[in-house]
Motif scaffolding. Structure first.
Motif, PDB file in Angstrom:
ATOM      1  N   TYR A 104     -10.126   1.862  15.978  1.00 53.33           N
ATOM      2  CA  TYR A 104      -9.715   2.745  16.927  1.00 53.33           C
ATOM      3  C   TYR A 104      -8.701   3.770  16.382  1.00 53.33           C
ATOM      4  O   TYR A 104      -8.381   4.815  16.662  1.00 53.33           O
ATOM      5  N   GLY A 105      -7.529   2.722  15.613  1.00 54.16           N
ATOM      6  CA  GLY A 105      -6.507   3.661  15.151  1.00 54.16           C
ATOM      7  C   GLY A 105      -7.012   4.805  14.165  1.00 54.16           C
ATOM      8  O   GLY A 105      -6.301   6.074  13.794  1.00 54.16           O
ATOM      9  N   THR A 106      -8.234   4.794  13.349  1.00 53.62           N
ATOM     10  CA  THR A 106      -8.832   5.916  12.592  1.00 53.62           C
ATOM     11  C   THR A 106      -9.753   6.684  13.339  1.00 53.62           C
ATOM     12  O   THR A 106      -9.700   8.028  12.862  1.00 53.62           O
ATOM     13  N   ILE A 107     -10.382   6.459  14.395  1.00 51.90           N
ATOM     14  CA  ILE A 107     -11.433   7.320  14.889  1.00 51.90           C
ATOM     15  C   ILE A 107     -11.232   7.603  16.477  1.00 51.90           C
ATOM     16  O   ILE A 107     -11.047   8.880  16.766  1.00 51.90           O
ATOM     17  N   VAL A 108     -10.652   6.608  17.231  1.00 53.15           N
ATOM     18  CA  VAL A 108     -10.609   6.745  18.719  1.00 53.15           C
ATOM     19  C   VAL A 108      -9.329   7.254  19.006  1.00 53.15           C
ATOM     20  O   VAL A 108      -8.945   8.415  19.875  1.00 53.15           O
ATOM     21  N   ARG A 208     -23.331 -14.891   1.981  1.00 52.22           N
ATOM     22  CA  ARG A 208     -22.216 -15.100   1.344  1.00 52.22           C
ATOM     23  C   ARG A 208     -21.047 -13.813   1.332  1.00 52.22           C
ATOM     24  O   ARG A 208     -21.626 -12.885   1.901  1.00 52.22           O
ATOM     25  N   LEU A 209     -19.836 -14.385   1.358  1.00 46.83           N
ATOM     26  CA  LEU A 209     -18.922 -13.219   1.722  1.00 46.83           C
ATOM     27  C   LEU A 209     -18.735 -12.475   0.316  1.00 46.83           C
ATOM     28  O   LEU A 209     -18.162 -12.944  -0.598  1.00 46.83           O
ATOM     29  N   ALA A 210     -18.986 -10.994   0.420  1.00 43.79           N
ATOM     30  CA  ALA A 210     -19.175 -10.343  -0.825  1.00 43.79           C
ATOM     31  C   ALA A 210     -17.937  -9.582  -0.970  1.00 43.79           C
ATOM     32  O   ALA A 210     -17.521  -9.063  -2.172  1.00 43.79           O
ATOM     33  N   PHE A 211     -17.263  -9.229   0.113  1.00 48.38           N
ATOM     34  CA  PHE A 211     -16.172  -8.365   0.089  1.00 48.38           C
ATOM     35  C   PHE A 211     -15.122  -8.488   1.338  1.00 48.38           C
ATOM     36  O   PHE A 211     -15.760  -8.835   2.399  1.00 48.38           O
ATOM     37  N   VAL A 212     -13.949  -8.474   1.032  1.00 48.98           N
ATOM     38  CA  VAL A 212     -13.038  -8.787   2.204  1.00 48.98           C
ATOM     39  C   VAL A 212     -12.021  -7.443   2.091  1.00 48.98           C
ATOM     40  O   VAL A 212     -11.262  -7.461   0.816  1.00 48.98           O
ATOM     41  N   SER A 213     -11.403  -6.895   3.144  1.00 49.95           N
ATOM     42  CA  SER A 213     -10.459  -5.957   3.226  1.00 49.95           C
ATOM     43  C   SER A 213     -10.092  -5.780   4.701  1.00 49.95           C
ATOM     44  O   SER A 213     -10.644  -6.227   5.658  1.00 49.95           O
ATOM     45  N   ARG A 214      -8.598  -5.369   4.778  1.00 52.56           N
ATOM     46  CA  ARG A 214      -8.085  -5.125   6.164  1.00 52.56           C
ATOM     47  C   ARG A 214      -8.556  -3.975   6.783  1.00 52.56           C
ATOM     48  O   ARG A 214      -8.424  -3.666   7.851  1.00 52.56           O
ATOM     49  N   THR A 215      -9.235  -2.781   5.742  1.00 57.42           N
ATOM     50  CA  THR A 215      -9.256  -1.625   6.218  1.00 57.42           C
ATOM     51  C   THR A 215     -10.566  -1.317   6.683  1.00 57.42           C
ATOM     52  O   THR A 215     -11.550  -1.665   5.892  1.00 57.42           O
ATOM     53  N   LEU A 216     -10.946  -0.469   7.796  1.00 63.66           N
ATOM     54  CA  LEU A 216     -12.318  -0.077   7.990  1.00 63.66           C
ATOM     55  C   LEU A 216     -13.079   0.654   7.025  1.00 63.66           C
ATOM     56  O   LEU A 216     -14.086   0.454   6.516  1.00 63.66           O
TER      57      LEU A 216
END
Length: 288
Positions: A104-108, A208-216
């Motif tokens: 939402y902070g990036t798009i809306v 499996r968890l292939a990638f983790v990030s806080r950013t969209l």
């Protein structure tokens, strides 16, 4: 017990050491001796009753408490500078602090804030994006307004919109062909991470968890390159990705409520922004 009054000079010394990771370099920047800076840091640690730095051979590293205090130290100095500037210049500028999910902070939100700023140039908005699970608990302290995601039908605050969680991937991604499905998700504490894991496990689908990030943006980029699938809100679907369904072998996901949380004793500026966001998100046509 009376709380200590923190000397701005001690805060400046703390921030200098934190930034340069060295008492020597901080002393040079502050035009003081290294021993004087060390005394200031010890005095500050004594007032707070905590250890702010770990001394290492390479210099000084912030402790976990030091990382947390760094935010407050900067805010205190910024507020001090703002107060002096307002009193000297007669300028009166209202500040509203907004916490919101990354998508939402990036798009809306940005288009809404751009229009709001034209109508209310006297109001300055500070926005922080990230996981919103803990943001409402910090209303009044860190935020004036929070737009947070909750499970459908749950949570306090005012319901603005209901969003369906959906699986997405690159357009040519062969989800059904994957023996073990690679998934790109957000850190623990994110509802989408929880829902994705629970849905896949309940369906008996290996993953499996292939990638983790806080950013969209980072999660979207990984999915767009065909390296994993992920979960997004249907209302903020990135154009580079397409929705996967049960036909692709993916289990259904829950819906989420988007809710507005307001601090008590909200300022007039905060109330104006809250009303604008309320109308802009739940009834965008009313802003036209």
């Amino acid at each position: 017990m009376t709380a200590p009054v923190l000397d701005p000079d001690l805060l400046k010394a703390f921030l200098a050491v934190a930034e340069h990771r060295s008492f020597t370099r901080a002393a040079h920047v502050l035009n003081r001796t290294q021993s004087a800076v060390s005394v200031q840091i010890r005095r500050l640690e004594g007032q707070l009753g905590v250890r702010l730095f770990h001394r290492t051979r390479e210099g000084a590293a912030l402790s976990a408490t030091g990382h947390e205090f760094r935010v407050y130290a900067k805010r205190l100095l910024d507020l001090n500078a703002e107060a002096v500037d307002v009193l000297r210049t007669g300028r009166r500028e209202a500040v509203v602090r907004l916490g919101v999910m990354d998508d939402y902070g990036t798009i809306v939100i940005p288009p809404l804030l751009a229009h709001f700023a034209k109508c209310h140039p006297e109001i300055r908005i500070e926005i922080e994006t990230g996981l919103t699970a803990t943001m409402p608990a910090r209303l009044g302290d860190a935020y004036d307004l929070v737009i947070a995601m909750h499970p459908e039908g749950c949570g306090d605050g005012e319901l603005l919109r209901r969003e369906q969680a959906v699986w997405v991937a690159a357009r040519s991604y062969p989800a059904q062909a994957q023996d073990t499905l690679p998934v790109a998700l957000y850190p623990p504490g994110c509802l989408f991470r929880q829902w994705a894991a629970e849905a896949l496990d309940a369906a008996g689908r290996p993953w499996r968890l292939a990638f983790v990030s806080r950013t969209l943006a980072a999660v979207e980029a990984i999915a767009a390159e065909g390296l994993a699938i992920t979960v997004v809100k249907a209302g903020t679907l990135p154009p580079r990705l397409h929705v996967l369904s049960e036909r692709d072998g993916l289990p259904p996901l829950p819906a989420a409520d988007i809710r507005l949380h307001c601090a008590r004793n909200l300022s007039r500026a905060g109330a104006l922004l809250a009303d604008y966001l309320r109308r802009g998100i739940s009834e965008p046509a009313t802003l036209c």
